[in-house]
Write a protein that holds these residues in place. Structure first.
Motif, mmCIF file in Angstrom:
data_model
loop_
_atom_site.group_PDB
_atom_site.id
_atom_site.type_symbol
_atom_site.label_atom_id
_atom_site.label_comp_id
_atom_site.label_asym_id
_atom_site.label_seq_id
_atom_site.Cartn_x
_atom_site.Cartn_y
_atom_site.Cartn_z
ATOM 1 N N LEU A 223 -1.069 -2.421 -3.161
ATOM 2 C CA LEU A 223 -0.315 -3.652 -2.961
ATOM 3 C C LEU A 223 -0.958 -4.467 -1.849
ATOM 4 C CD1 LEU A 223 3.350 -2.289 -3.096
ATOM 5 C CD2 LEU A 223 2.125 -3.508 -4.905
ATOM 6 N N VAL A 224 -0.987 -5.774 -2.013
ATOM 7 C CA VAL A 224 -1.490 -6.646 -0.950
ATOM 8 C C VAL A 224 -0.548 -6.504 0.249
ATOM 9 C CG1 VAL A 224 -1.948 -9.041 -0.331
ATOM 10 C CG2 VAL A 224 -2.521 -8.218 -2.626
ATOM 11 N N PRO A 225 -1.085 -6.411 1.485
ATOM 12 C CA PRO A 225 -0.241 -6.135 2.656
ATOM 13 C C PRO A 225 1.004 -7.000 2.775
ATOM 14 C CG PRO A 225 -2.545 -6.015 3.284
ATOM 15 C CD PRO A 225 -2.520 -6.457 1.846
ATOM 16 N N GLU A 226 0.901 -8.283 2.453
ATOM 17 C CA GLU A 226 2.065 -9.164 2.562
ATOM 18 C C GLU A 226 3.179 -8.771 1.597
ATOM 19 O OE1 GLU A 226 -1.582 -11.919 2.976
ATOM 20 O OE2 GLU A 226 -1.100 -9.900 2.315
ATOM 21 N N ASN A 227 2.822 -8.070 0.545
ATOM 22 C CA ASN A 227 3.816 -7.704 -0.467
ATOM 23 C C ASN A 227 4.533 -6.391 -0.163
ATOM 24 O OD1 ASN A 227 3.034 -10.009 -1.863
ATOM 25 N ND2 ASN A 227 1.597 -8.915 -3.181
ATOM 26 N N LEU A 228 4.111 -5.697 0.893
ATOM 27 C CA LEU A 228 4.742 -4.422 1.229
ATOM 28 C C LEU A 228 6.173 -4.596 1.739
ATOM 29 C CD1 LEU A 228 1.788 -2.573 3.032
ATOM 30 C CD2 LEU A 228 2.723 -2.082 0.766
ATOM 31 N N SER A 229 6.525 -5.808 2.109
ATOM 32 C CA SER A 229 7.878 -6.041 2.630
ATOM 33 C C SER A 229 8.958 -5.707 1.605
ATOM 34 C CB SER A 229 8.026 -7.503 3.062
ATOM 35 O OG SER A 229 7.805 -8.380 1.960
ATOM 36 N N MET A 230 8.616 -5.703 0.330
ATOM 37 C CA MET A 230 9.609 -5.444 -0.715
ATOM 38 C C MET A 230 9.931 -3.964 -0.878
ATOM 39 S SD MET A 230 7.525 -5.664 -4.293
ATOM 40 C CE MET A 230 6.081 -4.616 -4.575
ATOM 41 N N LYS A 253 -1.285 11.733 -1.760
ATOM 42 C CA LYS A 253 -0.801 10.482 -2.342
ATOM 43 C C LYS A 253 0.336 9.895 -1.509
ATOM 44 C CE LYS A 253 -2.187 11.698 -7.045
ATOM 45 N NZ LYS A 253 -3.348 10.785 -7.015
ATOM 46 N N ALA A 254 1.190 10.748 -0.993
ATOM 47 C CA ALA A 254 2.273 10.263 -0.129
ATOM 48 C C ALA A 254 1.717 9.683 1.168
ATOM 49 C CB ALA A 254 3.249 11.401 0.172
ATOM 50 N N TYR A 255 0.745 10.369 1.748
ATOM 51 C CA TYR A 255 0.152 9.881 2.998
ATOM 52 C C TYR A 255 -0.618 8.579 2.796
ATOM 53 C CZ TYR A 255 1.418 13.991 5.743
ATOM 54 O OH TYR A 255 2.123 14.964 6.419
ATOM 55 N N LEU A 256 -1.256 8.411 1.642
ATOM 56 C CA LEU A 256 -1.952 7.152 1.356
ATOM 57 C C LEU A 256 -0.960 5.990 1.295
ATOM 58 C CD1 LEU A 256 -4.552 8.254 -1.369
ATOM 59 C CD2 LEU A 256 -5.057 7.431 0.941
ATOM 60 N N ALA A 257 0.204 6.241 0.697
ATOM 61 C CA ALA A 257 1.235 5.210 0.635
ATOM 62 C C ALA A 257 1.739 4.848 2.032
ATOM 63 C CB ALA A 257 2.393 5.688 -0.240
ATOM 64 N N LEU A 258 1.986 5.858 2.843
ATOM 65 C CA LEU A 258 2.465 5.607 4.209
ATOM 66 C C LEU A 258 1.400 4.910 5.057
ATOM 67 C CD1 LEU A 258 4.325 8.956 4.938
ATOM 68 C CD2 LEU A 258 5.367 6.701 4.643
ATOM 69 N N GLN A 259 0.148 5.312 4.876
ATOM 70 C CA GLN A 259 -0.939 4.734 5.667
ATOM 71 C C GLN A 259 -1.115 3.249 5.369
ATOM 72 O OE1 GLN A 259 -2.524 6.515 8.121
ATOM 73 N NE2 GLN A 259 -3.237 4.458 8.718
ATOM 74 N N ALA A 260 -0.836 2.851 4.128
ATOM 75 C CA ALA A 260 -0.930 1.429 3.773
ATOM 76 C C ALA A 260 -0.008 0.594 4.655
ATOM 77 C CB ALA A 260 -0.577 1.233 2.300
ATOM 78 N N GLY A 261 1.160 1.130 4.955
ATOM 79 C CA GLY A 261 2.081 0.430 5.852
ATOM 80 C C GLY A 261 1.683 0.540 7.304
ATOM 81 N N GLU A 262 1.183 1.722 7.695
ATOM 82 C CA GLU A 262 0.752 1.915 9.080
ATOM 83 C C GLU A 262 -0.359 0.937 9.460
ATOM 84 O OE1 GLU A 262 1.597 3.960 11.722
ATOM 85 O OE2 GLU A 262 3.400 4.413 10.565
ATOM 86 N N ASP A 263 -1.260 0.665 8.518
ATOM 87 C CA ASP A 263 -2.421 -0.179 8.799
ATOM 88 C C ASP A 263 -2.042 -1.622 9.138
ATOM 89 O OD1 ASP A 263 -4.098 1.946 8.381
ATOM 90 O OD2 ASP A 263 -4.611 1.396 6.319
ATOM 91 N N LYS A 265 1.419 -2.591 10.023
ATOM 92 C CA LYS A 265 2.750 -2.731 10.616
ATOM 93 C C LYS A 265 2.734 -3.559 11.902
ATOM 94 C CE LYS A 265 2.909 1.487 13.452
ATOM 95 N NZ LYS A 265 3.632 2.760 13.694
ATOM 96 N N ASP A 266 1.677 -3.426 12.708
ATOM 97 C CA ASP A 266 1.626 -4.173 13.968
ATOM 98 C C ASP A 266 1.290 -5.644 13.741
ATOM 99 O OD1 ASP A 266 2.239 -1.946 15.559
ATOM 100 O OD2 ASP A 266 0.150 -1.291 15.551
ATOM 101 N N ASN A 273 6.770 0.396 10.077
ATOM 102 C CA ASN A 273 6.105 0.653 8.801
ATOM 103 C C ASN A 273 6.998 0.150 7.662
ATOM 104 O OD1 ASN A 273 4.914 1.754 6.444
ATOM 105 N ND2 ASN A 273 4.107 3.494 7.585
ATOM 106 N N PRO A 274 6.517 -0.782 6.836
ATOM 107 C CA PRO A 274 7.350 -1.312 5.749
ATOM 108 C C PRO A 274 7.532 -0.352 4.578
ATOM 109 C CG PRO A 274 5.139 -2.216 5.609
ATOM 110 C CD PRO A 274 5.184 -1.404 6.876
ATOM 111 N N VAL A 275 6.791 0.755 4.569
ATOM 112 C CA VAL A 275 6.899 1.729 3.487
ATOM 113 C C VAL A 275 7.868 2.833 3.913
ATOM 114 C CG1 VAL A 275 5.671 3.333 1.990
ATOM 115 C CG2 VAL A 275 4.529 1.245 2.785
#
Length: 359
Positions: A223-230, A253-263, A265-266, A273-275
């Protein structure tokens, strides 16, 4: 579920069947008596009511949820394997693989199983829209991107409308996507625009259907970072782990999903983290009877007897283990009609028992 009312109900089922067999043995000739066989609900209303009460208590309490997908016939069912009412009562969600043109009998059963706390869903698959559009462009290469967005939008709106048409209890959003890492700016811009065009409609639908269940089934990291808010709008995040061959792979796979938000979040989400980490479910498929090589529905690891571990059973064990960084909320078992024909829902019942051993 392991409680007294369920054991009593099972005992009554055996007693009823035994009496029926004894009665049949006394028949001397075939005669139409015009009798109507009573259901357990009709024969033992109080016991059945207690059973339903305990079942709903289990469903609404803390437990590992069970999703299944089911090849519903596009006509009225003709045998038990085609009936929603034959699926084990401890299942929480059934995703119908043929969501439109639902037969009257299946619609009736959708209402009947709701009494047991079983909710009916269907999937909207973005990849299907993409494949359809690519086929269209082969016929007419002159189609514009604006026409592509209009096509995706209409297909999405049409699929969303099915929920109200048949009174489904929710929707699964199936979005595979692709890696953003190597995309050139022009392609990334188009990818983002199409993604927003799709998910903005999902979010808008969600705002009007907050009582429905909404599941994201896909790769969050695509997902594009701006779209993680959903992501907070989804009740569950289903990992694309059908092809996983170990618990470690599912965890990755779970950690990859969480890392997408960690990257991000700031930079985009004020340090949060939005995820959500508390709603992951893993996905598996069951063994196929014609798979002699034991590839589909198995892990690469083996048990003490040297047999390949059935993915559904291994994943159920994995779901029951503790993870410090995310919650393992449940399991999605694909195409369970195969289990009915091969094992009379034996694997499915065992999976539920493993995940919820004290329920």
């Amino acid at each position: 579920m392991k409680n007294s009312s369920i054991y009593k109900l099972s005992a009554l089922m055996v007693l009823t069947l035994s009496l029926a067999i004894i009665s049949c043995s006394d028949w001397n000739e075939v005669e139409s008596l015009g009798l109507k066989n009573q259901s357990l609900k009709e024969q033992y209303p109080k016991l059945y009511a207690d059973y339903i009460q305990d079942l709903i208590k289990y469903k609404t309490g803390e437990h590992k949820v069970t999703f299944v997908s089911f090849d519903n016939p596009q006509r009225d069912p003709v045998n038990q394997a085609e009936r929603l009412t034959a699926i084990p009562d401890s299942v929480d969600f059934i995703c119908l693989n043929h969501p439109d043109d639902v037969s009257p009998e299946i619609q009736k059963e959708m209402t009947q199983i709701r009494e047991k706390g079983i909710h009916t869903l269907y999937a909207i698959k973005y990849e299907n829209f993409k494949e359809e559009w690519e086929a269209n462009t082969k016929i007419n290469p002159e189609f514009t991107e604006e026409e592509a967005l209009a096509y995706f939008g209409k297909r999405t709106d049409d699929m969303l409308a099915i929920c109200d048409k048949y009174n489904y209890d929710g929707i699964i959003i199936d979005y595979t996507g692709q890696s953003l890492v190597s995309m050139v700016p022009e392609n990334l811009a188009k990818y983002n625009k199409r993604q927003k065009n799709f998910f903005n409609r999902i979010v808008s639908w969600r705002e009007k259907h907050d009582h429905k269940t909404l599941v994201f089934y896909g790769n969050v990291q695509y997902l594009v970072p701006e779209n993680l808010s959903m992501m907070e709008k989804y009740n569950y995040i289903a990992l694309k782990s059908v092809l996983s061959t170990s618990g470690d792979d599912i965890a990755v796979k779970a950690y990859l999903a969480l890392q997408a938000g960690e990257d991000v979040k700031d930079s985009l989400y004020v340090g949060v983290n939005p995820v959500p980490a508390n709603r992951f479910i893993a996905c598996v498929e069951l063994p196929q009877a014609d798979d002699k090589e034991q590839v589909k529905g198995y892990w690469n690891t083996k048990d003490a007897n040297g047999n390949k571990i059935v993915a559904a059973l291994g994943t159920a064990q994995w779901i029951g283990q503790y993870s410090p960084d995310f919650t393992r909320s449940g399991l999605f078992v694909m195409s369970i009609q195969n289990d009915y024909y091969n094992n009379t829902y034996g694997y499915l019942r065992e999976v539920i028992s493993i995940m919820n051993p004290n329920k």
